[in-house]
Design an enzyme around this catalytic site. Structure first.
Site, PDB file in Angstrom:
ATOM      1  CG  ASN A   7      -1.828   1.134   1.305  1.00 25.73           C
ATOM      2  OD1 ASN A   7      -1.771   2.047   0.471  1.00 25.73           O
ATOM      3  ND2 ASN A   7      -2.698   1.136   2.303  1.00 25.73           N
ATOM      4  NE  ARG A  85      -5.816   1.921  -0.827  1.00 23.23           N
ATOM      5  CZ  ARG A  85      -5.911   2.971  -0.043  1.00 23.23           C
ATOM      6  NH1 ARG A  85      -4.919   3.302   0.742  1.00 23.23           N
ATOM      7  NH2 ARG A  85      -7.001   3.693  -0.036  1.00 23.23           N
ATOM      8  CG  HIS A 173     -12.043   4.388   2.352  1.00 23.79           C
ATOM      9  ND1 HIS A 173     -12.576   5.517   2.929  1.00 23.79           N
ATOM     10  CD2 HIS A 173     -10.703   4.466   2.539  1.00 23.79           C
ATOM     11  CE1 HIS A 173     -11.609   6.261   3.420  1.00 23.79           C
ATOM     12  NE2 HIS A 173     -10.454   5.646   3.202  1.00 23.79           N
ATOM     13  CG  HIS A 201     -12.716   3.497   6.524  1.00 22.66           C
ATOM     14  ND1 HIS A 201     -12.004   2.347   6.243  1.00 22.66           N
ATOM     15  CD2 HIS A 201     -11.786   4.439   6.772  1.00 22.66           C
ATOM     16  CE1 HIS A 201     -10.708   2.595   6.341  1.00 22.66           C
ATOM     17  NE2 HIS A 201     -10.557   3.869   6.644  1.00 22.66           N
ATOM     18  CG  ASN A 204      -5.172  10.111   9.077  1.00 28.64           C
ATOM     19  OD1 ASN A 204      -5.477  10.941   9.947  1.00 28.64           O
ATOM     20  ND2 ASN A 204      -4.131   9.321   9.173  1.00 28.64           N
ATOM     21  NE  ARG A 234      -8.192  13.116   1.610  1.00 27.23           N
ATOM     22  CZ  ARG A 234      -8.360  11.805   1.531  1.00 27.23           C
ATOM     23  NH1 ARG A 234      -9.514  11.317   1.151  1.00 27.23           N
ATOM     24  NH2 ARG A 234      -7.377  10.990   1.823  1.00 27.23           N
ATOM     25  NE  ARG A 277      -4.292   9.294  18.623  1.00 28.45           N
ATOM     26  CZ  ARG A 277      -3.462   8.474  18.005  1.00 28.45           C
ATOM     27  NH1 ARG A 277      -3.111   7.351  18.577  1.00 28.45           N
ATOM     28  NH2 ARG A 277      -2.970   8.763  16.816  1.00 28.45           N
ATOM     29  CD  GLU A 326      -9.966   0.033  13.563  1.00 30.73           C
ATOM     30  OE1 GLU A 326      -8.867   0.082  14.177  1.00 30.73           O
ATOM     31  OE2 GLU A 326     -10.038  -0.131  12.331  1.00 30.73           O
ATOM     32  CG  ASN A 327      -8.590   3.092  18.327  1.00 31.62           C
ATOM     33  OD1 ASN A 327      -8.476   2.051  18.962  1.00 31.62           O
ATOM     34  ND2 ASN A 327      -7.985   3.298  17.169  1.00 31.62           N
ATOM     35  CD  GLU A 380      -8.107   0.038   3.698  1.00 29.26           C
ATOM     36  OE1 GLU A 380      -7.421   0.454   4.654  1.00 29.26           O
ATOM     37  OE2 GLU A 380      -8.557   0.767   2.815  1.00 29.26           O
TER      38      GLU A 380
HETATM   39  P1  ADP Z   1      -5.438   5.990   8.008  1.00 31.53           P
HETATM   40  O1  ADP Z   1      -6.677   6.398   7.252  1.00 31.53           O
HETATM   41  O2  ADP Z   1      -4.258   6.850   7.725  1.00 31.53           O
HETATM   42  O3  ADP Z   1      -5.182   4.502   8.007  1.00 31.53           O
HETATM   43  P2  ADP Z   1      -6.267   5.540  10.749  1.00 31.53           P
HETATM   44  O4  ADP Z   1      -7.337   4.579  10.374  1.00 31.53           O
HETATM   45  O5  ADP Z   1      -5.092   5.063  11.513  1.00 31.53           O
HETATM   46  O6  ADP Z   1      -5.788   6.399   9.525  1.00 31.53           O
HETATM   47  O7  ADP Z   1      -6.987   6.689  11.647  1.00 31.53           O
HETATM   48  C1  ADP Z   1      -6.310   7.793  12.121  1.00 31.53           C
HETATM   49  C2  ADP Z   1      -7.252   8.604  12.993  1.00 31.53           C
HETATM   50  O8  ADP Z   1      -7.684   7.780  14.086  1.00 31.53           O
HETATM   51  C3  ADP Z   1      -6.582   9.827  13.603  1.00 31.53           C
HETATM   52  O9  ADP Z   1      -7.463  10.932  13.563  1.00 31.53           O
HETATM   53  C4  ADP Z   1      -6.377   9.401  15.035  1.00 31.53           C
HETATM   54  O10 ADP Z   1      -6.368  10.506  15.904  1.00 31.53           O
HETATM   55  C5  ADP Z   1      -7.597   8.553  15.279  1.00 31.53           C
HETATM   56  N1  ADP Z   1      -7.442   7.735  16.488  1.00 31.53           N
HETATM   57  C6  ADP Z   1      -6.576   6.724  16.720  1.00 31.53           C
HETATM   58  N2  ADP Z   1      -6.708   6.293  18.009  1.00 31.53           N
HETATM   59  C7  ADP Z   1      -7.685   7.035  18.580  1.00 31.53           C
HETATM   60  C8  ADP Z   1      -8.292   7.072  19.877  1.00 31.53           C
HETATM   61  N3  ADP Z   1      -7.921   6.254  20.840  1.00 31.53           N
HETATM   62  N4  ADP Z   1      -9.276   7.970  20.097  1.00 31.53           N
HETATM   63  C9  ADP Z   1      -9.662   8.824  19.140  1.00 31.53           C
HETATM   64  N5  ADP Z   1      -9.141   8.831  17.903  1.00 31.53           N
HETATM   65  C10 ADP Z   1      -8.167   7.968  17.627  1.00 31.53           C
END
Ligand code: ADP
Length: 589
Positions: A7, A85, A173, A201, A204, A234, A277, A326-327, A380
């Site tokens: 990727n 990808r 995506h 999804h 970023n 974006r 975060r 997820e988080n 992915e």
């Molecule tokens: P990409 O699209 O580059 O793969 P990710 O899926 O890793 O990106 O997502 C990145 C985003 O997830 C960032 O905005 C990051 O702050 C957010 N993120 C990661 N962990 C947490 C968390 N514990 N709480 C809130 N946001 C989080």
């Protein structure tokens, strides 16, 4: 099969090795990022090893050249295939595709559609073809899953000239949305084709997808990955009138506006940081701008969930994925709050206690919530490995393309006049299921065929509408109807027998009843690879087991965007012991 997956982005190079068998397993995960003059950082994970450090590469391209040595160090240099990808596959690439000179050139021609992404993806393809010249490589496209979106979703209401130039919605995506939708269906224990899902999804880049009975119906991203949700940098949806306003009031050029919409907007534009975060921490400390940013982000996502539930006419589950999905329990809660009216209620304790280890996909809806709510990690790269292996299973090494064989059950193609007679004047059929041939669909409605000896109930209607009604049955069906039906190529309807079609509003008697001659749909590129031409007749051998059978006199039909597939009818499939689908190959005579 060991598949190496790449990727390649403009600021990072992620790669992984996957062992693909009945289950797909990640064996190695690598990433080069934070490139600057003279170096970058890397992280390699393999078994118990989790190694981080600095490397001398100053670009993703340079880092890629270092991958063979890195793999060798872990004893992982024996690979069978490479999967890439590719962000944009345009209207042509509806499935994973073997990379050769012709397909690389065709992807290159799509650069204007994704000038920020495709060139970086293609540079990785070129380097890999140089590094592993004897290993087959496959492109897996972010857009492919969404090529099933109907025309009323993909068409912008803009002048014809612009649409002719290629302006349309694509959606991105796709690999992630497809993976998490399949993961949710697996947890529910029902086939994806039974379910109406919304996949959310939030990474970023962020997008929402309506997965309607297994097919993408709509995506919040459009022609580019700029449309839709608020993202890291974006903007997502902005009134296109902004271009004129900004040009007049701030004297900004198109390039400046576009750059700012991609890189200086979204979370970064609103709160000065693209990292959720940071923003959540600041909001918790009372920062009003961070609080507003979170509200805007959640509201936009909620709006799309509602819109897509309405678009599909139902909702069984939503699935959160991506770094934020997820988080961030608080973001999930904000998006779900107030959706009780459509049967979606979150369980706040479960939402707080989500644990995704071991590829878990926990459900966090409240007891009694009609709509389920899932959280799961996206995968992915794993999906790219799986799709690469599946694509190569159809093409033996150095050998001929294996042709997917599809079985056509009895169906009708209706004219406008027939639809009026069967369903009422001006009736519009519900395009319920997209078919593999682009632009074709199966309607929700069914009809009955009536002959002197009997009736065939619940016969499928395939669209789009045609000039002339054509009814396709098998030889066995012809006996059930009591009509002597000739074998004909599609569209050759002169002197064909009559049959009566019954619909809810009336019946319609017409000629056009045929047993469709077997044929191969294919596109110019696949036809060239197979060495076959439009209008030619070829022999196709299907199945390699004890029911192997060669079909002679199979007509080749080349269409610009056709999906390569052999079409046989149910009698032919029974003769070859095919239940649903199979593959075949050309027999050289
Ligand atoms: P990409 O699209 O580059 O793969 P990710 O899926 O890793 O990106 O997502 C990145 C985003 O997830 C960032 O905005 C990051 O702050 C957010 N993120 C990661 N962990 C947490 C968390 N514990 N709480 C809130 N946001 C989080």
């Amino acid at each position: 099969m060991q598949v190496l997956v790449f990727n390649a982005g403009s600021s990072s190079l992620k790669f992984g090795i996957f062992s693909v068998a009945t289950e797909t397993r990640e064996v190695f995960k690598g990433c080069y990022e934070r490139f600057r003059a003279g170096g970058c950082e890397y992280r390699f994970r393999h078994g118990e090893t989790d190694e981080r450090g600095a490397a001398e590469f100053d670009s993703p391209g340079e880092a890629l050249k270092g991958v063979p040595a890195a793999l060798k160090r872990f004893g992982l240099d024996a690979i069978d295939a490479v999967g890439h990808r590719i962000v944009h596959g345009g209207a042509r690439f509806s499935s994973p595709t073997l990379l050769d000179d012709e397909t690389v050139e065709a992807i290159e021609a799509l650069t204007p559609l994704a000038p920020l992404h495709n060139p970086t993806n293609l540079e990785a393809v070129r380097l890999c073809r140089g590094l592993w010249p004897d290993i087959r490589q496959v492109a897996v496209f972010d857009t492919a899953f969404h090529l099933s979106n109907p025309a009323f979703v993909t068409t912008y209401a803009v002048p014809l000239k612009w649409r002719e130039a290629g302006l349309r919605r694509y959606g991105f995506h796709g690999t992630s949305h497809k993976y998490v939708a399949e993961r949710a269906a697996q947890e529910i224990g029902r086939p994806l084709s039974d379910l109406q899902l919304v996949s959310i999804h939030l990474g970023n880049g962020a997008s929402i997808c309506a997965v309607n009975r297994g097919y993408s119906m709509d995506s919040s991203m459009g022609m580019t990955p700029l449309e839709g949700l608020v993202m890291g940098t974006r903007s997502g949806d902005v009134d296109p009138g902004a271009f004129g306003f900004l040009s007049r009031e701030l004297q900004l050029s198109v390039q400046e506006i576009e750059d700012a919409l991609y890189d200086e907007s979204g979370l970064k534009g609103l709160a000065g940081s693209s990292d959720m975060r940071d923003i959540e921490d600041r909001a918790a400390k009372g920062d009003p701008q961070a609080q507003l940013t979170i509200e805007i982000y959640a509201y936009r996502a909620k709006k799309y969930v509602g819109a897509f539930a309405a678009a599909m006419g139902g909702l069984d589950a939503i699935v959160f994925t991506g770094g934020i999905g997820e988080n961030s329990p608080s973001m999930r809660r904000r998006i779900c709050d107030g959706l009780d009216f459509m049967g979606l209620q979150l369980d706040h304790d479960r939402n707080m206690a989500v644990n995704l280890s071991g590829r878990a996909a926990p459900q966090i809806q409240a007891y009694g919530s009609r709509v389920r709510v899932f959280v799961t990690e996206t995968a992915e790269q794993l999906m790219i490995a799986r799709e690469t292996a599946a694509a190569l299973a159809v093409v033996p090494p150095g050998g001929q393309l294996r042709l997917p064989v599809a079985v056509s059950a009895r169906h009708v193609h209706l004219s406008r006049e027939a639809v009026d007679g069967l369903f009422g004047k001006g009736y519009v059929l519900d395009q319920a299921t997209p078919l593999r041939q682009p632009g074709h669909w199966a309607a929700r409605e069914r009809v009955t065929l009536v002959g002197p000896k009997g009736r065939l109930e619940r016969v499928a209607i395939l669209g789009p509408l045609r000039e002339r009604t054509q009814i396709e049955v098998s030889r066995t069906d012809s006996f059930a109807l009591g009509i002597d039906v000739p074998v004909r190529d599609s569209g050759r309807l002169e002197a064909t027998p009559q049959v009566t079609i019954e619909g809810p509003a009336g019946s319609f008697t017409t000629d056009g009843l045929i047993i469709a001659a077997r044929h191969i749909h294919t596109n110019p590129a696949d036809a060239a690879r197979q060495g076959i031409e439009d209008g030619e007749y070829v022999d196709v051998r299907v199945n390699d087991d004890d029911r192997t059978l060669t079909f002679g006199r199979t007509l080749v039909r080349v269409g610009k965007d056709s999906f390569t597939e052999v079409h046989i009818d149910t009698d032919e499939a029974n003769a070859a012991g095919i239940e649903v689908a199979a593959t075949g190959e050309l027999v050289q005579v």
